[in-house]
Design an enzyme around this catalytic site. Structure first.
Site, PDB file in Angstrom:
ATOM      1  N   LYS A  90       0.815  -1.221   0.000  1.00 42.72           N
ATOM      2  CA  LYS A  90       0.000   0.000   0.000  1.00 42.72           C
ATOM      3  C   LYS A  90       0.848   1.270   0.000  1.00 42.72           C
ATOM      4  O   LYS A  90       0.432   2.302  -0.517  1.00 42.72           O
ATOM      5  CB  LYS A  90      -0.941  -0.008   1.195  1.00 42.72           C
ATOM      6  CG  LYS A  90      -1.979  -1.124   1.103  1.00 42.72           C
ATOM      7  CD  LYS A  90      -3.335  -0.662   1.514  1.00 42.72           C
ATOM      8  CE  LYS A  90      -4.396  -1.681   1.152  1.00 42.72           C
ATOM      9  NZ  LYS A  90      -4.204  -2.984   1.847  1.00 42.72           N
TER      10      LYS A  90
ATOM     11  N   GLU B 223      -9.510   6.810   3.291  1.00 40.41           N
ATOM     12  CA  GLU B 223     -10.396   5.864   3.957  1.00 40.41           C
ATOM     13  C   GLU B 223      -9.544   4.677   4.369  1.00 40.41           C
ATOM     14  O   GLU B 223      -8.519   4.404   3.754  1.00 40.41           O
ATOM     15  CB  GLU B 223     -11.495   5.397   2.990  1.00 40.41           C
ATOM     16  CG  GLU B 223     -11.073   4.279   2.011  1.00 40.41           C
ATOM     17  CD  GLU B 223     -10.030   4.679   0.983  1.00 40.41           C
ATOM     18  OE1 GLU B 223      -9.827   5.900   0.781  1.00 40.41           O
ATOM     19  OE2 GLU B 223      -9.395   3.774   0.387  1.00 40.41           O
TER      20      GLU B 223
ATOM     21  N   SER C  23       1.781  -9.819  -0.890  1.00 43.05           N
ATOM     22  CA  SER C  23       1.457  -8.387  -0.818  1.00 43.05           C
ATOM     23  C   SER C  23       1.791  -7.772   0.532  1.00 43.05           C
ATOM     24  O   SER C  23       2.092  -6.585   0.620  1.00 43.05           O
ATOM     25  CB  SER C  23      -0.020  -8.178  -1.135  1.00 43.05           C
ATOM     26  OG  SER C  23      -0.827  -9.000  -0.306  1.00 43.05           O
TER      27      SER C  23
HETATM   28  C1  LIG Z   1      -5.061  -4.047   1.598  1.00 49.60           C
HETATM   29  C2  LIG Z   1      -4.339  -5.295   1.334  1.00 49.60           C
HETATM   30  C3  LIG Z   1      -4.712  -6.165   0.282  1.00 49.60           C
HETATM   31  C4  LIG Z   1      -5.912  -5.933  -0.595  1.00 49.60           C
HETATM   32  O1  LIG Z   1      -5.892  -4.769  -1.345  1.00 49.60           O
HETATM   33  P1  LIG Z   1      -5.659  -4.791  -2.917  1.00 49.60           P
HETATM   34  O2  LIG Z   1      -6.009  -3.403  -3.314  1.00 49.60           O
HETATM   35  O3  LIG Z   1      -6.559  -5.821  -3.483  1.00 49.60           O
HETATM   36  O4  LIG Z   1      -4.224  -5.123  -3.153  1.00 49.60           O
HETATM   37  C5  LIG Z   1      -3.951  -7.276   0.040  1.00 49.60           C
HETATM   38  N1  LIG Z   1      -2.878  -7.580   0.810  1.00 49.60           N
HETATM   39  C6  LIG Z   1      -2.501  -6.791   1.836  1.00 49.60           C
HETATM   40  C7  LIG Z   1      -1.310  -7.181   2.643  1.00 49.60           C
HETATM   41  C8  LIG Z   1      -3.210  -5.612   2.138  1.00 49.60           C
HETATM   42  O5  LIG Z   1      -2.821  -4.850   3.159  1.00 49.60           O
END
Ligand SMILES: *Cc1c(COP(=O)(O)O)cnc(C)c1O
Length: 419
Positions: free
Chosen positions: A86, A108, A376
Site C-alpha cells: 500500500k 479511507e 502483498s
Molecule cells: C489491503 C491489502 C490487500 C488488498 O488490497 P488490494 O487493493 O486488493 O491489493 C492485500 N494484501 C494486503 C497485505 C493488504 O494490506
C-alpha cells in the site's frame, strides 16, 4: 492508460457534479507529473530509501520440493515499509498532492493498512493527514489506529451505516466535495472514479516491473503469476507489465470466507452473487442485496472483504485474461503456516490466499516451470487474528494477564497519568 476511464463496461466517473473539476484537475496533474523527470526522480528516491525497493524475489525451494511440481518464487512485497504494497500508492499520490499545492490528505481505511501507509507517507512528505475509519473497525483495529496516530494522523471514526469501510469511503467523498481546493483524497485501491484506477495501477506497477527484471535475471520459465484480490491494487500492479502478453497465466485469488453461501465470503468474480453496480463513483461487479445495497462480506483477512472489485480487474476477468479462484479461510491459514515453516516467511492473511492458490498450481504444473506469487504483505500485523486461531487458550491467557498488569499499573500510577 484509458482515455475514457472505462475498461469495457466498467469504470467511469459516477460522481456528484461538484467533484468533476477536482477529478479533471487530478487527471491533468497526474499526466503532467509522470512526464516530469524531477517528479520521477523524487519518487524513485523515496522508493529506494523510504519504501525499501526493490523488494526481494525469493526462490521458495523447500516449499516447492515439498509440493513436488513447479517451482514457487515469492515476490516479497511485504518487506516494503509499513509491511505491505500500500505504501507504493500512498507515496506516489502524496507526492502528487504536494506538487498540486494541496496541504491536506484524506483517506479511507478498513483494517487500517492503507491508513497506516498514508499516515507514514504524509509524515515523510509533510502533509496533514486525516483518516476516515468505520467506528466498528476503529474498535477492532486498535494497533493500527495507535500506529497512525504515532505518525501524526488524525483518525476520524465514522458512525453512519454499518460503520465499516464502505461508510468510511462515503464520508471521505463528502469531505472531499467540500475541501478539494486544499485537500487530496488518497484512495487506497485500484478503484473509485477515473482517474483513480489508472493512477493507482501506475504507482503499483513497480511491483510488476521489478518482477519482470527479477524473472529475466534468473531466466525463469514462468507459467503463472498469482496475487490476492481485494480492491485489486497489488494484483493489477503485479500483473500490469504482463497483461498485453499472451503468457504467463494471471491468477487472482478472492476471499472464499467460510463457504459459498450469501454473506459467507467476498467472492465477486468466482461466486454467483455479484452483480453490475455503480457504487463509490465507479461501475463494477459488486456483492449486493435485493435492494441494490452493498452486502455484508466475510473473510478472515480484513483486506479482502471489500464488496466490489477494481474496474480493470473485473474487465480482465470477463475477457479471460485474469483467471479467478477463491480460497476459503481455512486453506489460507494452512498456506500461511506452510510457508512459515518451510520458508521462514510469514505471509499476511490476504497474501496467504494467493499463497494457497500458488500451492494448488504448483502441484498441477510440471517441474521446470515457475510460479511467482506476490506476497502483498507480511503477517506480523495479523498476530491478533492468527494467534486465537492457532493457539486460542494461550492467547486468551496472555490477554487476561496483560489486562491485569494494565489495571494494576493504573492503581499505582492513576489513570491517564503520563509515564
Ligand atoms: C489491503 C491489502 C490487500 C488488498 O488490497 P488490494 O487493493 O486488493 O491489493 C492485500 N494484501 C494486503 C497485505 C493488504 O494490506
Amino acid at each position: 492508460m484509458t482515455t475514457t476511464g472505462f475498461f469495457d463496461r466498467f469504470g467511469g466517473r459516477y460522481v456528484a457534479e461538484i467533484l468533476r473539476r477536482p477529478l479533471d484537475e487530478l487527471e491533468a496533474a497526474f499526466t503532467d507529473a509522470m512526464a516530469d523527470p524531477g517528479f520521477l526522480d523524487e519518487l524513485q528516491m523515496l522508493r529506494a530509501d523510504f519504501i525499501g525497493r526493490p523488494t526481494p524475489f525469493l526462490h521458495a525451494a523447500n516449499a516447492s520440493r515439498a509440493l513436488g511440481g513447479a517451482d514457487i518464487y515469492i515476490k516479497m512485497e511485504g518487506l516494503a515499509h509499513t509491511g505491505a504494497h500500500k505504501i507504493n500508492n500512498a507515496v506516489g499520490q502524496a507526492l502528487l498532492a504536494r506538487r498540486m499545492g494541496k496541504k491536506r490528505i484524506i483517506a479511507e481505511t478498513g483494517a487500517g493498512q492503507h491508513g497506516l501507509a498514508t499516515a507514514a507517507a504524509c509524515a515523510k512528505i509533510g502533509l496533514e493527514c486525516v483518516v476516515y475509519m468505520g467506528a466498528v473497525d476503529v474498535s477492532r483495529q486498535q494497533p493500527n489506529v495507535a500506529a497512525m496516530e504515532l505518525y501524526g494522523a488524525t483518525v476520524v471514526p465514522v458512525h453512519s451505516g454499518s460503520r465499516i469501510l464502505k461508510d468510511a469511503i462515503n464520508e471521505a467523498m463528502r469531505d472531499w466535495a467540500a475541501s478539494f481546493e486544499t485537500t487530496h483524497y488518497l484512495i487506497g485501491s485500484a478503484l473509485g472514479p477515473a482517474p483513480f484506477p489508472d493512477m493507482v495501477r501506475t504507482f503499483q506497477s513497480i511491483i510488476g516491473e521489478e518482477t519482470k527484471t527479477q524473472i529475466a535475471e534468473r531466466k525463469l520459465d514462468v507459467a503463472a503469476l498469482v496475487a490476492c484480490v481485494g480492491g485489486g491494487s497489488n494484483a493489477i500492479g503485479f500483473f500490469s507489465p504482463f497483461i498485453d502478453q499472451p503468457a504467463p497465466r494471471l491468477v487472482g485469488a478472492e476471499a472464499g470466507g467460510v463457504g459459498p453461501g450469501a454473506g459467507e465470503n467476498a467472492a465477486r468474480m468466482t461466486g454467483t452473487a455479484a452483480r453490475d453496480g455503480i457504487i463509490h463513483g465507479y461501475k463494477s461487479r459488486f456483492l449486493m442485496d435485493e435492494d441494490g445495497q452493498v452486502a455484508e462480506t466475510r473473510s478472515i483477512s480484513a483486506g479482502l472483504d471489500y464488496p466490489g472489485i477494481g474496474p480493470q480487474l473485473a474487465a480482465l476477468g470477463e475477457q479471460g485474461r485474469i483467471e479467478y479462484t477463491s480460497v476459503e479461510d481455512k486453506e489460507a491459514l494452512e498456506a500461511l503456516s506452510f510457508f512459515a515453516r518451510n520458508e521462514g516467511v510469514l505471509f499476511a492473511l490476504e497474501s496467504a490466499h494467493a499463497g494457497a492458490a500458488a500451492m494448488r498450481l504448483a502441484k498441477e504444473l510440471p517441474r521446470g516451470k515457475a510460479i511467482v506469487v506476490n506476497m502483498s504483505g507480511r503477517g506480523d500485523k495479523d498476530l491478533f487474528i492468527t494467534s486465537p486461531e492457532f493457539r486460542p487458550r494461550e492467547w486468551r491467557d496472555f490477554l487476561a494477564a496483560e489486562l491485569e498488569r494494565l489495571n494494576a499499573g493504573r492503581e499505582i500510577h492513576g489513570e491517564g497519568v503520563e509515564r
